[in-house]
Design a protein around this motif. Structure first.
Motif, PDB file in Angstrom:
ATOM      1  N   PHE A 249       8.190   3.922 -37.919  1.00  0.00           N
ATOM      2  CA  PHE A 249       8.776   4.381 -39.176  1.00  0.00           C
ATOM      3  C   PHE A 249       7.841   4.099 -40.347  1.00  0.00           C
ATOM      4  CE2 PHE A 249      11.166   3.010 -42.981  1.00  0.00           C
ATOM      5  CZ  PHE A 249      11.768   4.215 -43.330  1.00  0.00           C
ATOM      6  N   PHE A 250       7.304   2.883 -40.392  1.00  0.00           N
ATOM      7  CA  PHE A 250       6.400   2.541 -41.485  1.00  0.00           C
ATOM      8  C   PHE A 250       5.046   3.220 -41.314  1.00  0.00           C
ATOM      9  CE2 PHE A 250       9.429  -0.992 -41.891  1.00  0.00           C
ATOM     10  CZ  PHE A 250       9.736  -0.841 -43.231  1.00  0.00           C
ATOM     11  N   GLY A 251       4.646   3.489 -40.070  1.00  0.00           N
ATOM     12  CA  GLY A 251       3.432   4.265 -39.853  1.00  0.00           C
ATOM     13  C   GLY A 251       3.583   5.665 -40.423  1.00  0.00           C
ATOM     14  N   MET A 252       4.756   6.245 -40.246  1.00  0.00           N
ATOM     15  CA  MET A 252       5.017   7.561 -40.827  1.00  0.00           C
ATOM     16  C   MET A 252       5.014   7.509 -42.346  1.00  0.00           C
ATOM     17  SD  MET A 252       7.965   9.159 -38.338  1.00  0.00           S
ATOM     18  CE  MET A 252       7.551   9.763 -36.701  1.00  0.00           C
ATOM     19  N   ALA A 253       5.558   6.427 -42.889  1.00  0.00           N
ATOM     20  CA  ALA A 253       5.562   6.278 -44.349  1.00  0.00           C
ATOM     21  C   ALA A 253       4.139   6.213 -44.888  1.00  0.00           C
ATOM     22  CB  ALA A 253       6.340   5.027 -44.743  1.00  0.00           C
ATOM     23  N   SER A 254       3.253   5.502 -44.164  1.00  0.00           N
ATOM     24  CA  SER A 254       1.855   5.428 -44.586  1.00  0.00           C
ATOM     25  C   SER A 254       1.176   6.781 -44.460  1.00  0.00           C
ATOM     26  CB  SER A 254       1.106   4.389 -43.738  1.00  0.00           C
ATOM     27  OG  SER A 254       1.632   3.092 -43.939  1.00  0.00           O
ATOM     28  N   ALA A 255       1.492   7.494 -43.377  1.00  0.00           N
ATOM     29  CA  ALA A 255       0.882   8.817 -43.180  1.00  0.00           C
ATOM     30  C   ALA A 255       1.374   9.814 -44.221  1.00  0.00           C
ATOM     31  CB  ALA A 255       1.183   9.317 -41.775  1.00  0.00           C
ATOM     32  N   LEU A 256       2.594   9.614 -44.702  1.00  0.00           N
ATOM     33  CA  LEU A 256       3.140  10.528 -45.703  1.00  0.00           C
ATOM     34  C   LEU A 256       2.316  10.536 -46.981  1.00  0.00           C
ATOM     35  CD1 LEU A 256       7.039  10.242 -45.580  1.00  0.00           C
ATOM     36  CD2 LEU A 256       5.645  12.291 -45.244  1.00  0.00           C
ATOM     37  N   GLN A 257       1.788   9.359 -47.346  1.00  0.00           N
ATOM     38  CA  GLN A 257       1.023   9.302 -48.585  1.00  0.00           C
ATOM     39  C   GLN A 257      -0.219  10.190 -48.490  1.00  0.00           C
ATOM     40  OE1 GLN A 257      -1.501   5.682 -49.306  1.00  0.00           O
ATOM     41  NE2 GLN A 257      -0.179   4.781 -47.742  1.00  0.00           N
ATOM     42  N   PHE A 258      -0.850  10.234 -47.316  1.00  0.00           N
ATOM     43  CA  PHE A 258      -2.016  11.112 -47.146  1.00  0.00           C
ATOM     44  C   PHE A 258      -1.593  12.580 -47.132  1.00  0.00           C
ATOM     45  CE2 PHE A 258      -3.091   7.148 -44.768  1.00  0.00           C
ATOM     46  CZ  PHE A 258      -4.003   6.664 -45.682  1.00  0.00           C
ATOM     47  N   LEU A 259      -0.427  12.859 -46.516  1.00  0.00           N
ATOM     48  CA  LEU A 259       0.064  14.227 -46.475  1.00  0.00           C
ATOM     49  C   LEU A 259       0.382  14.729 -47.876  1.00  0.00           C
ATOM     50  CD1 LEU A 259       1.072  16.697 -44.881  1.00  0.00           C
ATOM     51  CD2 LEU A 259       3.296  15.562 -44.689  1.00  0.00           C
ATOM     52  N   PHE A 260       1.051  13.903 -48.664  1.00  0.00           N
ATOM     53  CA  PHE A 260       1.412  14.310 -50.021  1.00  0.00           C
ATOM     54  C   PHE A 260       0.179  14.502 -50.893  1.00  0.00           C
ATOM     55  CE2 PHE A 260       5.833  12.157 -49.654  1.00  0.00           C
ATOM     56  CZ  PHE A 260       6.298  13.277 -48.979  1.00  0.00           C
ATOM     57  N   GLN A 261      -0.812  13.623 -50.713  1.00  0.00           N
ATOM     58  CA  GLN A 261      -2.036  13.776 -51.500  1.00  0.00           C
ATOM     59  C   GLN A 261      -2.771  15.055 -51.122  1.00  0.00           C
ATOM     60  OE1 GLN A 261      -4.483  10.183 -52.295  1.00  0.00           O
ATOM     61  NE2 GLN A 261      -2.888   9.023 -51.232  1.00  0.00           N
ATOM     62  N   SER A 262      -2.723  15.427 -49.840  1.00  0.00           N
ATOM     63  CA  SER A 262      -3.402  16.653 -49.406  1.00  0.00           C
ATOM     64  C   SER A 262      -2.702  17.904 -49.923  1.00  0.00           C
ATOM     65  CB  SER A 262      -3.466  16.702 -47.875  1.00  0.00           C
ATOM     66  OG  SER A 262      -2.180  16.889 -47.311  1.00  0.00           O
ATOM     67  N   LEU A 263      -1.426  17.782 -50.288  1.00  0.00           N
ATOM     68  CA  LEU A 263      -0.685  18.935 -50.810  1.00  0.00           C
ATOM     69  C   LEU A 263      -0.977  19.184 -52.282  1.00  0.00           C
ATOM     70  CD1 LEU A 263       2.800  18.354 -49.119  1.00  0.00           C
ATOM     71  CD2 LEU A 263       0.990  19.946 -48.436  1.00  0.00           C
ATOM     72  N   ASP A 264      -1.799  18.319 -52.872  1.00  0.00           N
ATOM     73  CA  ASP A 264      -2.219  18.468 -54.267  1.00  0.00           C
ATOM     74  C   ASP A 264      -1.030  18.501 -55.226  1.00  0.00           C
ATOM     75  OD1 ASP A 264      -4.152  18.645 -56.258  1.00  0.00           O
ATOM     76  OD2 ASP A 264      -4.140  20.847 -56.270  1.00  0.00           O
ATOM     77  N   LEU A 265      -0.080  17.607 -54.982  1.00  0.00           N
ATOM     78  CA  LEU A 265       1.061  17.507 -55.890  1.00  0.00           C
ATOM     79  C   LEU A 265       0.614  16.888 -57.204  1.00  0.00           C
ATOM     80  CD1 LEU A 265       3.758  16.196 -53.378  1.00  0.00           C
ATOM     81  CD2 LEU A 265       3.387  18.545 -54.135  1.00  0.00           C
ATOM     82  N   LYS A 266       1.156  17.354 -58.268  1.00  0.00           N
ATOM     83  CA  LYS A 266       0.748  16.889 -59.595  1.00  0.00           C
ATOM     84  C   LYS A 266       1.484  15.596 -59.961  1.00  0.00           C
ATOM     85  CE  LYS A 266      -1.859  20.496 -59.911  1.00  0.00           C
ATOM     86  NZ  LYS A 266      -3.313  20.358 -59.737  1.00  0.00           N
ATOM     87  N   LEU A 267       1.215  14.564 -59.177  1.00  0.00           N
ATOM     88  CA  LEU A 267       1.825  13.265 -59.407  1.00  0.00           C
ATOM     89  C   LEU A 267       0.742  12.201 -59.321  1.00  0.00           C
ATOM     90  CD1 LEU A 267       5.037  13.585 -57.180  1.00  0.00           C
ATOM     91  CD2 LEU A 267       4.960  13.584 -59.686  1.00  0.00           C
ATOM     92  N   PRO A 268       0.897  11.090 -60.027  1.00  0.00           N
ATOM     93  CA  PRO A 268      -0.100  10.014 -59.932  1.00  0.00           C
ATOM     94  C   PRO A 268      -0.221   9.527 -58.488  1.00  0.00           C
ATOM     95  CG  PRO A 268       1.403   9.642 -61.766  1.00  0.00           C
ATOM     96  CD  PRO A 268       1.974  10.783 -60.980  1.00  0.00           C
ATOM     97  N   TYR A 269      -1.453   9.344 -58.015  1.00  0.00           N
ATOM     98  CA  TYR A 269      -1.661   8.950 -56.625  1.00  0.00           C
ATOM     99  C   TYR A 269      -1.100   7.566 -56.329  1.00  0.00           C
ATOM    100  CZ  TYR A 269      -5.447   5.727 -57.883  1.00  0.00           C
ATOM    101  OH  TYR A 269      -6.170   4.677 -58.386  1.00  0.00           O
ATOM    102  N   GLN A 270      -0.916   6.744 -57.382  1.00  0.00           N
ATOM    103  CA  GLN A 270      -0.353   5.406 -57.170  1.00  0.00           C
ATOM    104  C   GLN A 270       1.061   5.473 -56.592  1.00  0.00           C
ATOM    105  OE1 GLN A 270      -1.828   6.421 -59.966  1.00  0.00           O
ATOM    106  NE2 GLN A 270      -3.384   4.933 -60.598  1.00  0.00           N
ATOM    107  N   ILE A 271       1.779   6.535 -56.895  1.00  0.00           N
ATOM    108  CA  ILE A 271       3.125   6.697 -56.342  1.00  0.00           C
ATOM    109  C   ILE A 271       3.060   6.821 -54.825  1.00  0.00           C
ATOM    110  CG2 ILE A 271       5.126   8.242 -56.230  1.00  0.00           C
ATOM    111  CD1 ILE A 271       4.692   8.884 -59.158  1.00  0.00           C
ATOM    112  N   PHE A 272       2.078   7.585 -54.339  1.00  0.00           N
ATOM    113  CA  PHE A 272       1.935   7.763 -52.899  1.00  0.00           C
ATOM    114  C   PHE A 272       1.485   6.464 -52.224  1.00  0.00           C
ATOM    115  CE2 PHE A 272       0.617  12.068 -54.639  1.00  0.00           C
ATOM    116  CZ  PHE A 272       1.911  12.575 -54.559  1.00  0.00           C
TER     117      PHE A 272
END
Length: 307
Positions: A249-272
């Motif tokens: 579960f936590f491995g998925m949470a860590s992987a999510l941050q890379f997925l969200f960053q790759s989607l180029d969402l207009k949010l501060p990367y510190q959130i991810f």
């Protein structure tokens, strides 16, 4: 499809060091010892793995990282189990020692600038046919050695704790050391074994970070994984199988941050970057009252109290 497959692969890779550390901590806590110094043990394993990889190769360096974690656990064991110091305070000191010592040694060995070094890494080992399965093939059957080791340890540790005399002694000591002692078990010896096993697994977790993932060392690169591993033990209800599910579960949470960053969402990367830690707090809050820790977990014991 490729994005989802890559996400699953990254999830398993991120979960591996957490699972290794959590399995060791599960055994330690079932014996009644909570090692808050796990964070320091992991970072020591990181530096030991880097230093050894250049000379003996990544496989032997992984073993070296485990031994380094074991040596650090010996310090914790002597202070808490044999001298009777408070486990939380001693563990906090061990974490601070590990973070400070590795930063200092890294600069002494590799220069004041702490220039990044690269180490030989463990290549993924593919299982014929299975690695070609769609979606899950790469995530489950094309991973480096530590991942297979962690997966194999889940049933092994479960069997140890639930189907052997020594496992019964560990569980009994974690629940009631006095009753265990009256049955002929030495609680202090049992807790020593549990604590040292936890240190060995913590060192392996640190070695995995360097030798199977990033290939280099950075000060503080354990990044709270030791504390997350302790949370995983609680969420997994002190069971190796539960720890494996929580680690994924936590491995998925860590992987999510890379997925969200790759989607180029207009949010501060510190959130991810903060996402895994926020999910840790949420999961612990939701699980409150749904599990019971070993009754003697964290109890102060020593030479005068326990033999």
């Amino acid at each position: 499809m490729n994005t989802l497959a890559d996400f699953l692969d990254a999830s398993v890779r991120s979960a591996t060091p957490l699972l290794l550390a959590a399995l060791g901590e599960t055994v330690s806590e079932r014996s009644g010892v909570i090692n808050v110094g796990l964070e320091g043990t992991i970072i020591v394993g990181c530096l030991a793995g880097l230093a050894a990889a250049t000379f003996v190769g990544p496989t032997a360096a992984l073993a070296t990282a485990g031994i380094a974690g074991l040596m650090f656990a010996i310090i914790f064991t002597i202070i808490t189990i044999w001298l009777g110091a408070d486990q939380i305070i001693a563990g906090t000191a061990i974490t601070m020692l590990g973070l400070g010592l590795t930063g200092t040694l890294y600069r002494v060995l590799y220069g004041d600038s702490g220039a990044a070094l690269t180490a030989p890494t463990l290549a993924p080992i593919g299982i014929p046919l299975l690695q070609d399965l769609p979606l899950i093939g790469s995530a489950l059957f094309h991973q480096p050695l530590p991942t297979y080791l962690a997966v194999a340890m889940v049933p092994s540790v479960w069997w140890w704790l639930n189907r052997t005399h020594s496992g019964l002694a560990i569980r009994a000591t974690g629940e009631n050391p006095a009753a265990a002692r009256s049955s002929g078990v030495s609680p202090r010896r049992v807790q020593t074994i549990g604590s040292l096993f936890g240190g060995l697994c913590g060192g392996l977790a640190g070695g995995t970070l360097v030798l199977a993932q990033v290939g280099t060392f950075a000060e503080g690169m354990s990044a709270g994984r030791g504390f997350i591993a302790i949370a995983i033990v609680a969420l997994g209800r002190w069971s190796p199988v539960g720890a494996a599910i929580a680690a994924l579960f936590f491995g998925m949470a860590s992987a999510l941050q890379f997925l969200f960053q790759s989607l180029d969402l207009k949010l501060p990367y510190q959130i991810f970057l903060a996402l895994p830690y926020m999910l840790t707090l949420v999961a612990l809050a939701l699980a409150k009252g749904r599990y019971r820790a070993p009754a003697a977990l964290g109890a102060r014991v020593g030479a005068v109290d326990i033999t």
